[in-house]
Design an enzyme around this catalytic site. Sequence first.
Site, PDB file in Angstrom:
ATOM      1  N   ARG A 240       0.901  -1.151   0.045  1.00  0.00           N
ATOM      2  CA  ARG A 240       0.049  -0.128  -0.100  1.00  0.00           C
ATOM      3  C   ARG A 240       0.758   1.187  -0.086  1.00  0.00           C
ATOM      4  O   ARG A 240       0.628   2.160  -0.693  1.00  0.00           O
ATOM      5  CB  ARG A 240      -1.052   0.026   1.349  1.00  0.00           C
ATOM      6  CG  ARG A 240      -1.909  -1.208   1.251  1.00  0.00           C
ATOM      7  CD  ARG A 240      -3.059  -1.032   2.293  1.00  0.00           C
ATOM      8  NE  ARG A 240      -2.480  -1.198   3.554  1.00  0.00           N
ATOM      9  CZ  ARG A 240      -2.271  -2.400   4.274  1.00  0.00           C
ATOM     10  NH1 ARG A 240      -2.722  -3.311   3.734  1.00  0.00           N
ATOM     11  NH2 ARG A 240      -1.812  -2.476   5.473  1.00  0.00           N
TER      12      ARG A 240
ATOM     13  N   LYS B  28     -11.421  15.578   5.726  1.00  0.00           N
ATOM     14  CA  LYS B  28     -12.607  15.015   4.916  1.00  0.00           C
ATOM     15  C   LYS B  28     -13.347  14.388   5.815  1.00  0.00           C
ATOM     16  O   LYS B  28     -12.929  13.254   6.597  1.00  0.00           O
ATOM     17  CB  LYS B  28     -12.315  14.398   3.826  1.00  0.00           C
ATOM     18  CG  LYS B  28     -13.424  13.779   2.852  1.00  0.00           C
ATOM     19  CD  LYS B  28     -13.130  12.818   2.034  1.00  0.00           C
ATOM     20  CE  LYS B  28     -13.469  11.419   2.248  1.00  0.00           C
ATOM     21  NZ  LYS B  28     -13.254  10.360   1.414  1.00  0.00           N
TER      22      LYS B  28
ATOM     23  N   GLU C 270     -18.671  16.187   2.853  1.00  0.00           N
ATOM     24  CA  GLU C 270     -18.878  15.162   1.887  1.00  0.00           C
ATOM     25  C   GLU C 270     -20.322  14.836   2.045  1.00  0.00           C
ATOM     26  O   GLU C 270     -20.332  13.456   2.673  1.00  0.00           O
ATOM     27  CB  GLU C 270     -17.808  14.241   1.450  1.00  0.00           C
ATOM     28  CG  GLU C 270     -18.165  13.318   0.403  1.00  0.00           C
ATOM     29  CD  GLU C 270     -17.014  12.436   0.104  1.00  0.00           C
ATOM     30  OE1 GLU C 270     -16.098  12.063   1.019  1.00  0.00           O
ATOM     31  OE2 GLU C 270     -17.174  11.885  -0.791  1.00  0.00           O
TER      32      GLU C 270
ATOM     33  N   LYS D  76     -18.202  18.926  -1.048  1.00  0.00           N
ATOM     34  CA  LYS D  76     -17.983  17.590  -1.749  1.00  0.00           C
ATOM     35  C   LYS D  76     -19.244  17.012  -2.121  1.00  0.00           C
ATOM     36  O   LYS D  76     -19.369  15.950  -1.422  1.00  0.00           O
ATOM     37  CB  LYS D  76     -16.766  16.763  -1.388  1.00  0.00           C
ATOM     38  CG  LYS D  76     -16.224  15.509  -2.079  1.00  0.00           C
ATOM     39  CD  LYS D  76     -14.968  14.973  -1.446  1.00  0.00           C
ATOM     40  CE  LYS D  76     -14.805  13.601  -2.421  1.00  0.00           C
ATOM     41  NZ  LYS D  76     -13.196  13.284  -2.069  1.00  0.00           N
TER      42      LYS D  76
END
Length: 354
Positions: free
Chosen positions: A45, A135, A176, A218
């Site tokens: 990753r 976020k 968002e 968003k």
Amino acid sequence: MADDLRAAAEMLVADGKGILAADETVPTLTRRFDTMGIESTEQSRRTYREMLFAAEGLAEFISGVILQDETIRQTSGDGVPFSEFLAGRGIMPGIKVDTGAKALAGSRDEHVTEGLDGLRDHLSEYRSMGARFAKWRAIIRISDALPSHACVSANAHALGRYAALCQEQNLVPIVEPEVLMAGAHTIQRCEEVTGMVLRAVFQALVEQGVSLESMLLKPSMVIAGSECAHRSSEQDVATATLRCLRRHVPAAVPGTVFLSGGQEDRAATAHLNTINQQPGPKPWKISFSYGRALQDPALEAWHGRKENLEAGRRALCHRARCNSAASLGTYSDAMEAGPARSASPGHRHHWHDD
Ligand code: 13P
């Protein structure tokens, strides 16, 4: 302090720039790796994320990258923490801070995003690690009977609390509220629900004292459900999305940056472009904060192989360049011609579990 936050929010939506969402949690990225037979380890990753962040010329199109907890604690091959690595390339590091969408009590098939407990301390730690923005994603499902008022209000409230805490801790909140594409609903129904959700979200943001000048929205685009018999045209998506945003997003917000939500990568670019080409007022910048629509071609090109790292970087930069043009309304099909495009149709990742 307030001026710094506002300046950071405006920098994230500087002309021709958008955000790379690379904040898939370990289980979600593992599922994507699995579809390609790539082993998911901390190291694989890390390698994948470094491939993305080191892409030559990325900063020309990408203003910020959203990381997640594992990645912000990792370093580049040279031992530079990723947040520092990105900042050194002129890209703002951001961080996903919600802990995921959990089943909403008493509701079938609906979720509320969690992560408020201890959030002040988490934000403070991430800020000290170099994050400049954060976020939080809420998901809203459409069906004949959904969303319920309980789901919309619980998620809106959490987004308001999260955003207020971010600003207190000197981070720009990206808010968002994703209205999911899954389902057989029409574009009209999507517009109705998206409008209702945005109304609730801005009500909650104002109630919690959030400075609208120092945040970004968003949203998802207004589009027919993925199982709807009638597919939306590009023009329909652009008209309905812009009308919905104009009705519900205050002009004080500096930018709206769309998620891609499972749209095919080129469709996400074309929709953004057509939205930006519409006549009439657009009081906020309209750009992108795509995850799958930026990463899928890069992941496909890389396929977990060392010899493909450069091809992966090129594929990412190509999509970033196309989306940058779309954020200015200057994208065209002709931009897709060229060596960077992979010949294979690629894997479609319809789910985003985070
Ligand atoms: P997608 O663009 O893949 O929908 O992801 C964006 C994102 O950040 C979802 O939280």
